[in-house]
Design a protein around this motif. Sequence first.
Motif, mmCIF file in Angstrom:
data_model
loop_
_atom_site.group_PDB
_atom_site.id
_atom_site.type_symbol
_atom_site.label_atom_id
_atom_site.label_comp_id
_atom_site.label_asym_id
_atom_site.label_seq_id
_atom_site.Cartn_x
_atom_site.Cartn_y
_atom_site.Cartn_z
ATOM 1 N N ALA A 163 66.594 54.732 88.489
ATOM 2 C CA ALA A 163 66.312 55.538 89.468
ATOM 3 C C ALA A 163 64.714 55.630 89.886
ATOM 4 O O ALA A 163 64.011 56.237 90.663
ATOM 5 C CB ALA A 163 66.707 57.091 89.170
ATOM 6 N N ASP A 164 64.118 54.809 88.922
ATOM 7 C CA ASP A 164 62.742 54.424 89.276
ATOM 8 C C ASP A 164 61.769 55.811 89.013
ATOM 9 O O ASP A 164 60.838 56.238 89.746
ATOM 10 C CB ASP A 164 62.315 54.089 90.654
ATOM 11 N N VAL A 165 62.076 56.296 87.852
ATOM 12 C CA VAL A 165 61.156 57.649 87.557
ATOM 13 C C VAL A 165 60.034 57.038 86.417
ATOM 14 O O VAL A 165 60.199 55.965 85.899
ATOM 15 C CB VAL A 165 61.847 58.677 86.610
ATOM 16 N N GLU A 166 59.149 57.831 86.510
ATOM 17 C CA GLU A 166 57.822 57.631 85.620
ATOM 18 C C GLU A 166 58.286 57.838 84.143
ATOM 19 O O GLU A 166 57.498 57.427 83.190
ATOM 20 C CB GLU A 166 56.905 58.178 85.965
ATOM 21 N N ARG A 167 58.953 58.924 84.091
ATOM 22 C CA ARG A 167 59.050 59.650 82.774
ATOM 23 C C ARG A 167 60.413 60.295 82.647
ATOM 24 O O ARG A 167 61.048 60.533 83.665
ATOM 25 C CB ARG A 167 58.009 60.447 82.150
ATOM 26 N N VAL A 168 60.885 60.547 81.240
ATOM 27 C CA VAL A 168 62.280 61.383 81.113
ATOM 28 C C VAL A 168 61.822 62.319 80.230
ATOM 29 O O VAL A 168 61.031 62.180 79.086
ATOM 30 C CB VAL A 168 63.365 60.427 80.719
ATOM 31 N N ARG A 169 62.166 63.523 80.477
ATOM 32 C CA ARG A 169 61.845 64.681 79.498
ATOM 33 C C ARG A 169 63.053 65.372 79.118
ATOM 34 O O ARG A 169 64.355 65.367 79.703
ATOM 35 C CB ARG A 169 60.805 65.505 80.078
ATOM 36 N N LEU A 170 62.754 66.259 78.002
ATOM 37 C CA LEU A 170 63.909 67.123 77.652
ATOM 38 C C LEU A 170 63.202 68.329 77.124
ATOM 39 O O LEU A 170 62.142 68.332 76.433
ATOM 40 C CB LEU A 170 64.824 66.338 76.841
ATOM 41 N N TYR A 171 63.843 69.336 76.860
ATOM 42 C CA TYR A 171 63.488 70.643 76.256
ATOM 43 C C TYR A 171 64.357 70.806 74.865
ATOM 44 O O TYR A 171 65.447 70.699 75.081
ATOM 45 C CB TYR A 171 63.405 71.712 77.029
ATOM 46 N N VAL A 172 63.786 71.141 73.684
ATOM 47 C CA VAL A 172 64.512 71.485 72.734
ATOM 48 C C VAL A 172 63.733 72.689 71.860
ATOM 49 O O VAL A 172 62.611 72.968 72.004
ATOM 50 C CB VAL A 172 64.299 70.206 71.467
ATOM 51 N N HIS A 173 64.733 73.757 71.503
ATOM 52 C CA HIS A 173 64.221 74.809 71.016
ATOM 53 C C HIS A 173 63.267 74.673 69.613
ATOM 54 O O HIS A 173 64.011 73.591 68.971
ATOM 55 C CB HIS A 173 65.281 75.622 70.621
ATOM 56 N N GLU A 174 62.203 75.336 69.317
ATOM 57 C CA GLU A 174 61.403 74.752 67.957
ATOM 58 C C GLU A 174 62.477 74.879 66.800
ATOM 59 O O GLU A 174 61.948 74.422 65.844
ATOM 60 C CB GLU A 174 60.278 75.600 68.096
ATOM 61 N N ARG A 175 63.352 75.853 66.747
ATOM 62 C CA ARG A 175 64.201 75.913 65.734
ATOM 63 C C ARG A 175 65.460 75.145 65.434
ATOM 64 O O ARG A 175 66.283 75.149 64.755
ATOM 65 C CB ARG A 175 64.648 77.347 65.637
ATOM 66 N N ASN A 176 65.731 74.327 66.760
ATOM 67 C CA ASN A 176 66.767 73.213 66.533
ATOM 68 C C ASN A 176 66.155 71.819 66.125
ATOM 69 O O ASN A 176 66.015 70.917 66.644
ATOM 70 C CB ASN A 176 67.257 73.143 68.262
ATOM 71 N N THR A 177 65.840 71.991 64.631
ATOM 72 C CA THR A 177 65.319 70.849 63.942
ATOM 73 C C THR A 177 66.015 69.477 64.166
ATOM 74 O O THR A 177 65.518 68.431 64.216
ATOM 75 C CB THR A 177 64.726 71.340 62.583
ATOM 76 N N ARG A 178 67.367 69.738 63.836
ATOM 77 C CA ARG A 178 68.137 68.381 63.697
ATOM 78 C C ARG A 178 68.187 67.826 65.138
ATOM 79 O O ARG A 178 68.070 66.488 64.998
ATOM 80 C CB ARG A 178 69.578 69.191 63.658
ATOM 81 N N ALA A 179 68.211 68.361 66.199
ATOM 82 C CA ALA A 179 68.046 67.733 67.413
ATOM 83 C C ALA A 179 66.487 67.211 67.682
ATOM 84 O O ALA A 179 66.606 66.043 68.332
ATOM 85 C CB ALA A 179 68.494 68.827 68.508
ATOM 86 N N GLU A 180 65.702 67.957 67.738
ATOM 87 C CA GLU A 180 64.286 67.466 67.750
ATOM 88 C C GLU A 180 64.149 66.125 66.651
ATOM 89 O O GLU A 180 63.358 65.194 67.267
ATOM 90 C CB GLU A 180 63.366 68.540 67.150
ATOM 91 N N ALA A 181 64.587 66.019 65.621
ATOM 92 C CA ALA A 181 64.490 64.823 64.735
ATOM 93 C C ALA A 181 65.292 63.602 65.522
ATOM 94 O O ALA A 181 64.359 62.567 65.371
ATOM 95 C CB ALA A 181 65.221 64.987 63.320
ATOM 96 N N PHE A 182 66.464 63.971 66.290
ATOM 97 C CA PHE A 182 66.959 62.610 66.808
ATOM 98 C C PHE A 182 66.159 62.453 67.857
ATOM 99 O O PHE A 182 65.849 61.165 68.083
ATOM 100 C CB PHE A 182 68.468 63.286 67.112
ATOM 101 N N TYR A 183 65.559 63.310 68.768
ATOM 102 C CA TYR A 183 64.752 62.778 69.812
ATOM 103 C C TYR A 183 63.557 62.182 69.440
ATOM 104 O O TYR A 183 63.262 61.294 70.265
ATOM 105 C CB TYR A 183 64.275 64.389 70.446
ATOM 106 N N ARG A 184 63.084 62.425 68.388
ATOM 107 C CA ARG A 184 61.814 61.684 67.626
ATOM 108 C C ARG A 184 62.182 60.397 67.513
ATOM 109 O O ARG A 184 61.714 59.313 67.718
ATOM 110 C CB ARG A 184 61.152 62.859 66.899
#
Length: 193
Positions: A142-163
């Motif tokens: 779709a020709d975007v410049e970036r992709v973003r998401l938000y993760v709650h600071e206490r959702n460490t399992r998801a945050e680790a996957f995103y990294r």
Amino acid sequence: MDSEKAVPGDGVVVRAIRAGEWGQARRLRLEALRDPVAELAFLESYEAAAAKPDAHWREWTAGAAEGTRDRQQFIAETAGGEWVGSVTVLLERAGTVDPFGGTVACDQGHVVGVFVGPAYRGDGAGVTRALFDAALEWAWAADVERVRLYVHERNTRAEAFYRKAGFVASGVRATGPAGVGGFELEYEMKRSA
């Protein structure tokens, strides 16, 4: 994106949802909202989602189905037809207002509604990675410049996957959902040159 992509070794395929699959989309969303970290991962409650009429689910599914242009929902489906995961990408165009009230600076994808059933989580499953690969492929097309998401600071399992998937903290944060507190942290992946 190809219409279906197999997840190696799992008997699972990842594909875009189809307009008529609102019943399955509703079931998977309600399952996600019963997850132990749902209050950190989603901005709605099980009760609110369960109370929505069938017309809502039909409209959502039609708007996020294969071939749509502003959002796309991908699901992970077993050979037996069971939906075991989902991710949605919203397109946000430069100059529009984002969900947190700010102005979008560039064309971007926004990943929301990430859920993978417990039996399909973890490094060995590959389902989460396959869902993200499909979502990113669609966003980049779709020709975007970036992709973003938000993760709650206490959702460490998801945050680790995103990294691990290549997202990095942008430094932007937003107040977490009412009743949960804390902050939602923005992670981004920029288009590579």
